[in-house]
Design an enzyme around this catalytic site. Structure first.
Site, mmCIF file in Angstrom:
data_model
loop_
_atom_site.group_PDB
_atom_site.id
_atom_site.type_symbol
_atom_site.label_atom_id
_atom_site.label_comp_id
_atom_site.label_asym_id
_atom_site.label_seq_id
_atom_site.Cartn_x
_atom_site.Cartn_y
_atom_site.Cartn_z
ATOM 1 N N CYS A 136 0.833 -1.207 0.000
ATOM 2 C CA CYS A 136 0.000 0.000 0.000
ATOM 3 C C CYS A 136 0.876 1.269 0.000
ATOM 4 C CB CYS A 136 -0.987 -0.047 1.160
ATOM 5 S SG CYS A 136 -2.359 1.069 0.880
ATOM 6 N N HIS A 178 -3.679 -5.322 0.601
ATOM 7 C CA HIS A 178 -3.100 -5.828 1.853
ATOM 8 C C HIS A 178 -3.097 -7.356 1.890
ATOM 9 C CE1 HIS A 178 -2.715 -1.993 3.975
ATOM 10 N NE2 HIS A 178 -3.727 -1.634 3.204
ATOM 11 N N GLU A 230 -1.816 -9.176 4.046
ATOM 12 C CA GLU A 230 -1.790 -9.669 5.433
ATOM 13 C C GLU A 230 -3.175 -9.887 6.034
ATOM 14 O OE1 GLU A 230 -0.898 -6.741 4.312
ATOM 15 O OE2 GLU A 230 -1.438 -5.102 5.650
#
Ligand code: XMP
Length: 508
Positions: free
Chosen positions: A79, A166, A168
């Site tokens: 990001c 993202h 994660e």
């Protein structure tokens, strides 16, 4: 040398989550704020740049010198991290018309090791205000989405990548594959950071650090202090002195049970019965903060008296864990904010003690895994969190030993009931509260005028937010019956159905 990944924090709410994902792949990583970078040596196998609430166009947005690592160490920008690299090297990052937030599907544009094995239109999670409109010359877009031209890129002939989304968060369904590609294929990490390896390395480090020095540590009966004690014990054996204080505010029979388990594990435990001191300090106090202060003060006095009676102590051991050490939102501050554990007050300075914290790099669930590796009994390992001031903040109003005894019985019935019905591990924390309320009841032919208690059970991941646990009605009915029938002085039971926020977990 312990291999590691560095995560450079630009203040994203997801930074800790990146660390969790890397560690789930059995690779050690550390989070460092962008303005406070450690020395980078050959143990660093790769660098991940986090997201940020900032836009690259803001004058005070966080910057780092990327040239020092490019081509030498693999880099993955996530990001803001991806936007920063694109912006710095001449690409164009533009303010999106609307802030893109939520699910999107990526479409691969070119072959890349980073997206190996990722399906054609994989769902990813976006959360950004800016997006990359065009890339510098030597950058190549490797994926796009319906609405943005660059969802992922690689710098040509170089192990440097950027992701607009993202990986994660779990809503990025193949995010773990993407991170594994980066860590295992690109960075060539060995993935050997297991609880057993952690124990072996940490014990060796503690041996070297402490030599034949003596350490004192305060045990609380909770997971963190117990695991810290076991690690230190493995390293220095009888030179570790553990102090466990009975403040008279623990759960029923807990002190004796826990002391016994610690001794079975070979720990050198000094068990201190200080109940009378705590009750004396708490007499007539009703204000919750005043109770906390009184308990904290007596604890420091008792602990200090014990520590001073031991000769030649050089170190204070503490069960500080990683979330206490990192403060990802503080990246704009002058240095990393470290929340100190105040439970032993000014003891280190007063007694000239150095601090040793063997768990300071671990998250809570990792502490549990290490505890299991070290043979900590499951009743300590899987225990719900319990507040330091204990039952004192679950007895509303002033504290007396009699009230503590009543609440201990109620709490024990509830906790044993949860365990017997396999509900204990379904809830994050549970307990009972003794209310300063008396109500009318009827038992046999007689009217009663006795205490009301509240039961509280919540689901949560970190205690910051929580929902009341939707326990089965039949179970609640059974608990209510048992408590009213068995605990003298209680004739009414209510169940707390408040979430946090706006309520808190504890009533005081
Ligand atoms: P609240 O009531 O703020 O609690 O929603 C969140 C978590 O913190 C625990 N808690 C404490 N722990 N000392 C502690 O060590 C305290 O004074 C204290 N007050 C609340 C609470 O049990 C829950 O897990």
């Amino acid at each position: 040398m312990q291999e590691k990944i560095l995560i450079i924090d630009f203040g994203s709410q997801y930074t800790q989550l990146i660390a969790r994902r890397v560690r789930e792949l059995e690779i050690f990583c550390e989070i460092h704020p962008y303005h406070h970078l450690p020395l980078i040596d050959e143990s660093v196998k790769g660098i991940i740049l986090s997201g940020s609430p900032f836009s690259v166009h803001q004058n005070d947005s966080p910057r780092i010198d990327l040239a020092q690592w490019r081509k030498k160490i693999p880099i993955l920008g996530i990001c803001y991290g991806a936007q920063l690299m694109a912006h710095v090297y001449g690409g164009s990052v533009v303010r999106s018309e609307i802030r893109e937030y939520g699910r999107a599907k990526i479409r691969p544009l070119a072959e890349s090791g980073l997206l190996k094995g990722v399906s054609e239109s994989s769902q990813v999670w976006m959360s950004h205000g800016d997006s990359i409109q065009s890339l510098p010359d030597n950058f190549e877009a490797i994926a796009r989405t319906e609405s943005i031209p660059v969802a992922a890129y690689q710098i040509k002939d170089e192990p440097t990548f950027g992701l607009q989304f993202h990986p994660e968060v779990t809503h990025s369904l193949e995010g773990k594959t993407i991170l594994a590609n980066f860590l295992l294929e690109v960075c060539q990490c060995k993935a050997d950071w297991t609880p057993a390896a952690f124990v072996e390395d940490t014990v060796a480090q503690l041996e070297a650090q402490l030599g034949s020095d003596k350490v004192v540590l305060g045990l609380s009966g909770g997971v963190d202090s117990s695991v810290a004690a076991l690690l230190l014990h493995k390293a220095i054996g009888k030179n570790l002195y553990c102090v466990f204080v009975d403040n008279g505010l623990l759960r029923k029979d807990e002190f004796a049970q826990v002391v016994e388990s610690y001794r079975d594990l070979g720990l050198n435990v000094i068990a201190v019965d200080a109940k009378a001191d705590f009750y004396a300090a708490l007499a007539q106090i009703s204000d919750p903060e005043a109770k906390r202060k009184a308990i904290g003060k007596v604890f420091i006095d008792v602990f200090q008296a014990q520590a001073q009676s031991l000769s030649d102590i050089k170190w204070l051991g503490q069960g500080t864990i990683y979330p206490d050490v990192i403060e990802s939102v503080s990246v704009k501050g002058p240095s990393v904010t470290i929340k100190s554990h105040h439970n032993v007050g000014g003891l280190p300075e007063k007694m000239n003690l150095k601090i040793v914290e063997p768990l300071r790099m671990l998250f809570k669930d990792e502490v549990r895994k290490v505890g299991a590796e070290l043979g900590l009994p499951t009743f300590i390992l899987n225990r719900h969190p319990f507040p330091g001031p204990g039952l004192a903040i679950r007895i509303l109003g002033d504290i007396t030993p009699e009230k503590v005894a009543v609440l201990q019985q109620v709490d024990a019935i509830f906790i044993e009931g949860l365990k017997a019905h396999n509900l204990y591990s379904e809830v994050w924390q549970a307990g009972a509260i003794l209310l300063p309320v008396q109500s009318v009841g009827v038992m046999g032919d007689e009217r009663t005028y006795e205490n009301a208690v509240a039961l509280r059970a919540v689901t949560s991941t970190d205690g910051m937010t929580a929902d009341w646990a939707h326990l089965p009605y039949d179970f609640l009915a059974e608990m209510s019956n048992q408590i009213i029938n068995r605990v003298k002085g209680v004739n009414r039971v209510v169940y707390d159905i408040s979430s946090k926020p706006p309520a808190t977990i504890e009533w005081e």
